[in-house]
Write a protein that holds these residues in place. Structure first.
Motif, PDB file in Angstrom:
ATOM      1  N   LYS A 450       0.833  -1.205   0.000  1.00  0.00           N
ATOM      2  CA  LYS A 450       0.000   0.000   0.000  1.00  0.00           C
ATOM      3  C   LYS A 450       0.868   1.256   0.000  1.00  0.00           C
ATOM      4  O   LYS A 450       0.574   2.230  -0.708  1.00  0.00           O
ATOM      5  CB  LYS A 450      -0.930  -0.004   1.218  1.00  0.00           C
ATOM      6  N   ASN A 510      -2.752  -9.145  -2.435  1.00  0.00           N
ATOM      7  CA  ASN A 510      -2.386  -7.737  -2.637  1.00  0.00           C
ATOM      8  C   ASN A 510      -1.181  -7.609  -3.559  1.00  0.00           C
ATOM      9  O   ASN A 510      -1.130  -6.714  -4.413  1.00  0.00           O
ATOM     10  CB  ASN A 510      -2.081  -7.086  -1.287  1.00  0.00           C
ATOM     11  N   ASN A 602     -16.470  -6.733   6.413  1.00  0.00           N
ATOM     12  CA  ASN A 602     -15.633  -6.269   5.307  1.00  0.00           C
ATOM     13  C   ASN A 602     -15.497  -7.346   4.247  1.00  0.00           C
ATOM     14  O   ASN A 602     -15.600  -7.088   3.040  1.00  0.00           O
ATOM     15  CB  ASN A 602     -14.256  -5.859   5.848  1.00  0.00           C
ATOM     16  N   SER A 664      -9.079  -2.298  11.169  1.00  0.00           N
ATOM     17  CA  SER A 664     -10.054  -3.107  10.434  1.00  0.00           C
ATOM     18  C   SER A 664     -11.363  -2.350  10.243  1.00  0.00           C
ATOM     19  O   SER A 664     -12.051  -2.524   9.228  1.00  0.00           O
ATOM     20  CB  SER A 664     -10.288  -4.444  11.142  1.00  0.00           C
ATOM     21  N   MET A 667     -10.923  -0.047   7.244  1.00  0.00           N
ATOM     22  CA  MET A 667     -11.032  -0.784   5.977  1.00  0.00           C
ATOM     23  C   MET A 667     -12.467  -1.221   5.708  1.00  0.00           C
ATOM     24  O   MET A 667     -12.942  -1.173   4.573  1.00  0.00           O
ATOM     25  CB  MET A 667     -10.084  -1.982   6.001  1.00  0.00           C
ATOM     26  N   ARG A 670     -14.501   1.728   4.456  1.00  0.00           N
ATOM     27  CA  ARG A 670     -14.181   2.021   3.061  1.00  0.00           C
ATOM     28  C   ARG A 670     -14.932   1.050   2.143  1.00  0.00           C
ATOM     29  O   ARG A 670     -15.497   1.451   1.121  1.00  0.00           O
ATOM     30  CB  ARG A 670     -12.679   1.927   2.839  1.00  0.00           C
ATOM     31  N   GLN A 685     -15.484   6.463   8.733  1.00  0.00           N
ATOM     32  CA  GLN A 685     -14.131   5.940   8.527  1.00  0.00           C
ATOM     33  C   GLN A 685     -13.087   6.882   9.116  1.00  0.00           C
ATOM     34  O   GLN A 685     -12.149   6.447   9.797  1.00  0.00           O
ATOM     35  CB  GLN A 685     -13.880   5.735   7.027  1.00  0.00           C
ATOM     36  N   VAL A 733      -1.526   0.802   7.762  1.00  0.00           N
ATOM     37  CA  VAL A 733      -2.554   0.314   6.840  1.00  0.00           C
ATOM     38  C   VAL A 733      -3.782   1.220   6.900  1.00  0.00           C
ATOM     39  O   VAL A 733      -4.374   1.566   5.867  1.00  0.00           O
ATOM     40  CB  VAL A 733      -2.919  -1.143   7.165  1.00  0.00           C
ATOM     41  N   ALA A 734      -4.170   1.636   8.104  1.00  0.00           N
ATOM     42  CA  ALA A 734      -5.317   2.535   8.239  1.00  0.00           C
ATOM     43  C   ALA A 734      -5.046   3.878   7.569  1.00  0.00           C
ATOM     44  O   ALA A 734      -5.910   4.433   6.877  1.00  0.00           O
ATOM     45  CB  ALA A 734      -5.648   2.737   9.719  1.00  0.00           C
ATOM     46  N   THR A 737      -5.200   3.585   3.821  1.00  0.00           N
ATOM     47  CA  THR A 737      -6.587   3.421   3.389  1.00  0.00           C
ATOM     48  C   THR A 737      -7.321   4.755   3.395  1.00  0.00           C
ATOM     49  O   THR A 737      -8.107   5.051   2.483  1.00  0.00           O
ATOM     50  CB  THR A 737      -7.309   2.411   4.308  1.00  0.00           C
ATOM     51  N   GLU A 740      -6.310   6.723   0.377  1.00  0.00           N
ATOM     52  CA  GLU A 740      -7.003   6.233  -0.815  1.00  0.00           C
ATOM     53  C   GLU A 740      -8.423   6.774  -0.866  1.00  0.00           C
ATOM     54  O   GLU A 740      -8.929   7.146  -1.932  1.00  0.00           O
ATOM     55  CB  GLU A 740      -7.020   4.704  -0.813  1.00  0.00           C
ATOM     56  N   SER A 741      -9.076   6.842   0.275  1.00  0.00           N
ATOM     57  CA  SER A 741     -10.442   7.365   0.322  1.00  0.00           C
ATOM     58  C   SER A 741     -10.472   8.845  -0.034  1.00  0.00           C
ATOM     59  O   SER A 741     -11.400   9.317  -0.705  1.00  0.00           O
ATOM     60  CB  SER A 741     -11.035   7.158   1.721  1.00  0.00           C
TER      61      SER A 741
END
Length: 785
Positions: A450, A510, A602, A664, A667, A670, A685, A733-734, A737, A740-741
């Motif tokens: 990511k 991924n 999810n 989590s 994600m 999202r 989110q 990771v959060a 994400t 990306e949003s």
């Protein structure tokens, strides 16, 4: 105080000492506008950078790191506070970060000053992200400049840009003398040689191979021919492929026995030295590979010097060499190229006629005249003094009082040795006696993928390779995965139950969907396929992780029927668990809500989007809403605590809250947005992410801005100061994400909504459909000369 009369213009572009064609163009443009406007012009440069080793000087006032999104926002604020009259953007897709270079549009949308954009690339058949980015770019610009007549046609016919927004200003040409090449040859020891020149940053698109294949026939007709290939390999090519292309050309020279007739100058030259090389050439060749090149600074340079040019028919050449100003040969036809070179070398009259026509044509495009054209446009009284933003700030930015931290790999590097990432830490110090686990290394690999997709840095790739190596070694002959490894690199025996299989398949998926290079694909496919038969043997969370990996696999290989069957089987098992355990007051998959809970809804969102399955999405929405009702109190998220969890019919435990729950949830929300297109899920989110930053029950941040690690938990008395692998991975990771949003919402105009838990985001009838596949090799514009 005297009134300021100078027009202050901010140029957004690459700039010397960066070595690229747009940097040279921008420097020449500023120099020549200055010559025309004198004290009435005040330029400042906002420089795009890709290397930390470059040191900029005046007029560079601000630097943007290509893939750091926050830099674009900061640059917009800097420009606004600098009271500029106008912004001049030099645009080429590959110059900027984001999908199709879209980060630059985020910057433009925040500006107060009007924007004039010079387009160095216009795609005739753009993929959707490039089409959308170009439409947005033009809508955010007061004027767009193209350097070619064909560019005007494309802007109008393909992108629907009105004529009154388009300006045609050609590429500038240095004002060189019309000289005899023999006068300059002695500078390079090339007396009595017929010289052919190609110069510019080297890449495969230059198609030098065709010229090398043509040389034997040319040498047969004129043995004194010397072909000079002048220029270093393009920096972006070096970064991706090293010097493979140059070494291929060197091998061709050897194989064709051209050692005495070819010279490579592997360096970046400019100024007087470049002029000397060009003036010493008898013929200039550009055998480029593809026609979709609208501008070429090197070609314009050669035409302006009155050189006989032989070129393939790419767009810039077709216009510049029309009416006998050069010779056009077919793409890839070395025989025709050889014929054209021989014809010019043997016919002095033809050579002189081409030279004279090219040189005369170039007089209308000298940099002094181009500077005048730009200055006339810059000082036009019809340009508005201020512009109103075309888009509103994304709603999730308005929802939070916190700025997003800049992603950092510092603590990852601290926790990682040449084996993998350590499980635990005392504060930030790795605890070696607990060794490593596949769970963490798999999730760390996901985090690096990511990160690398948005920030393609070598340190991220190095970390990724370490984690990838670990999980490859963890796989057994049966396709299962060992989890715990001691510090001495021995695997523990009699391991407790774990989710290493599902999390590793998630990581492999991924990597398959967005590999750092195609070379990884065959490795990953083999190990993934070996483990497929193990997927149905897992606990619910293992099934969820596997669904993530299987869905990513299908993005790369959408026709893989066995993968589809596995994914459907795993999703059906989750639905059956929901049906067996849920009732009116308990919308969940089990009789206890324990750890990493959001992965279960999810997974069904992901499966539902993959197959457009309404049942999966209905269950996902019900369980997602139930989880939110029990973790969001209207102000902040209060996740299920590990000291007792949340059993059906009982009160949930408030502490200890774990970072994995926040990640989590980020994600899941999202995925909920992807399934429903309801922006309220993105508001939630951001609330879930802000738990890391202090919007939690104790109002204490878990993310440590000093160490760039994340504390291991929120306890009743404060935070657990230890910053181990799981918590640090969860935070990154959060964060990725969320970024990306944000990219999604940059294209939307919304109004903030008040969150009401009793009225959770309803599902909308329309939703974003899942694409059948993800293409690895996106259509990318060629790097500028």
């Amino acid at each position: 105080m005297s009134k300021r009369t100078a027009k202050k213009i901010a140029f957004i572009a690459s700039f010397p000492p960066r070595k690229c064609g747009i940097a040279t163009f921008t420097s020449d443009l500023i120099e020549n506008v200055t010559n025309v406007a004198k004290e009435h012009f005040e330029p400042i440069v906002i420089a795009m950078r890709t290397s930390d080793t470059i040191e900029y000087k005046h007029p560079v006032k601000f630097e943007i790191r290509q893939n750091v999104k926050q830099d674009y926002i900061s640059a917009a604020d800097y420009i606004n506070f600098s009271h500029v009259d106008l912004v001049c953007l030099q645009h080429e897709f590959g110059l900027f970060g984001g999908d199709a270079g879209s980060y630059i549009n985020l910057l433009l949308n925040r500006l107060n000053a009007p924007v004039i954009t010079t387009l160095h690339t216009i795609l005739e058949e753009p993929e959707p992200p490039y089409y959308d980015a170009m439409i947005d770019l033009c809508s955010l610009s007061y004027k767009v400049i193209t350097m070619n007549e064909y560019g005007v046609v494309m802007l109008k016919n393909i992108y629907g840009i009105p004529q009154n927004k388009i300006e045609l200003i050609p590429h500038g040409i240095p004002d060189l003398p019309f000289v005899d090449s023999n006068y300059y040859k002695h500078k390079f020891g090339m007396e009595n040689r017929k010289t052919i020149l190609t110069f510019g940053l080297l890449s495969k698109n230059k198609n030098i191979e065709v010229m090398l294949k043509a040389l034997p026939k040319i040498i047969e007709a004129e043995p004194s021919v010397l072909y000079v290939i002048l220029g270093m390999t393009h920096p972006s090519v070096v970064k991706q492929e090293g010097e493979a292309y140059r070494f291929k050309l060197l091998q061709m020279v050897k194989d064709l026995k051209l050692k005495d007739n070819v010279i490579f100058h592997n360096r970046f030259v400019n100024g007087q030295e470049l002029e000397n090389f060009l003036c010493s050439a008898d013929i200039y060749v550009t055998p480029y590979l593809n026609r979709e090149q609208l501008t070429s600074g090197t070609l314009a340079f050669a035409v302006g010097a009155g050189k006989p040019v032989i070129s393939t028919p790419y767009w810039a050449a077709t216009e510049l060499l029309a009416d006998g100003r050069g010779i056009i040969t077919p793409f890839g036809d070395f025989y025709k190229l050889a014929e054209a070179v021989i014809q010019i070398l043997k016919d002095d009259k033809l050579l002189y006629n081409i030279r004279r026509k090219a040189y005369d044509y170039g007089r209308s495009r000298t940099w002094s005249k181009i500077g005048q054209n730009y200055w006339k446009l810059f000082k036009n009284k019809n340009i508005p003094s201020r512009v109103k933003a075309l888009k509103k700030t994304p709603v999730i930015e308005k929802t939070s009082a916190f700025e997003l931290p800049e992603p950092s790999l510092l603590h990852f590097q601290r926790l990682t040795d040449d084996t993998g990432i350590f499980q635990h830490a005392k504060f930030i110090i790795p605890v070696r006696k607990y060794g490593y686990c596949s769970d963490d290394n798999a999730r760390a690999a996901i985090a690096m993928i990511k990160y690398y997709n948005q920030y393609p840095e070598q340190k991220a790739l190095n970390l990724f390779n370490t984690y990838f190596s670990f999980i490859l070694d963890a796989q057994t002959a049966s396709g299962n995965f060992r989890n715990f490894m001691n510090f001495d690199r021995t695997w523990q025996k009699n391991e407790p139950e774990h989710d290493a299989l599902g999390r590793t398949l998630w990581a492999f998926g991924n990597i398959m969907a967005t590999p750092p290079s195609l070379a990884y694909l065959s490795i990953i496919k083999d190990v993934f396929d070996l483990s497929i038969k193990q997927t149905t043997k897992q606990a619910p969370r293992g099934l969820a992780y596997s669904i993530f990996g299987l869905s990513e696999y299908l993005k790369q290989f959408p026709g893989a029927s066995d993968i589809k069957h596995c994914l459907i089987d795993a999703a059906d098992r989750l639905v059956r668990l929901y049906q067996q355990n849920s009732d009116t007051d308990w919308q969940w998959f089990e009789e206890e809500i324990a750890y990493d809970n959001a992965v279960l809804p999810n997974a069904l969102f992901v499966a539902g989007l993959t197959f457009e399955n309404e049942e999966y999405i209905n269950v996902a929405e019900k369980t997602c809403n139930f989880l939110i009702q029990n973790t969001f109190n209207g102000r902040n998220f209060s996740f299920i605590g590990s000291n007792g969890w949340f059993k059906k019919g009982r009160t949930k435990a408030q502490f200890d809250q774990q970072p994995i729950e926040a990640a989590s949830s980020v994600m899941m929300l999202r995925a909920a947005y992807d399934a429903t297109e309801d922006e309220k899920f993105l508001i939630l989110q951001r609330k879930a992410f802000d738990w890391f930053l202090g919007e939690n029950d104790l109002h204490i941040p878990l993310y440590d801005f000093t160490t760039t690690g994340c504390c291991d938990g929120l306890m009743s008395g404060g935070v657990n100061k230890n910053q181990g692998a799981e918590s640090t991975i969860s935070f990154l990771v959060a964060l990725m994400t969320i970024l990306e949003s944000y990219t999604i919402l940059e294209k939307k105009t919304t109004k903030p909504n008040q969150i009401r838990i009793e009225n959770l985001p309803p599902r909308q009838n329309s939703r974003q459909k899942n694409k059948d596949s993800t293409t690895i090799k996106k259509t990318q514009p060629f790097p500028p000369d």
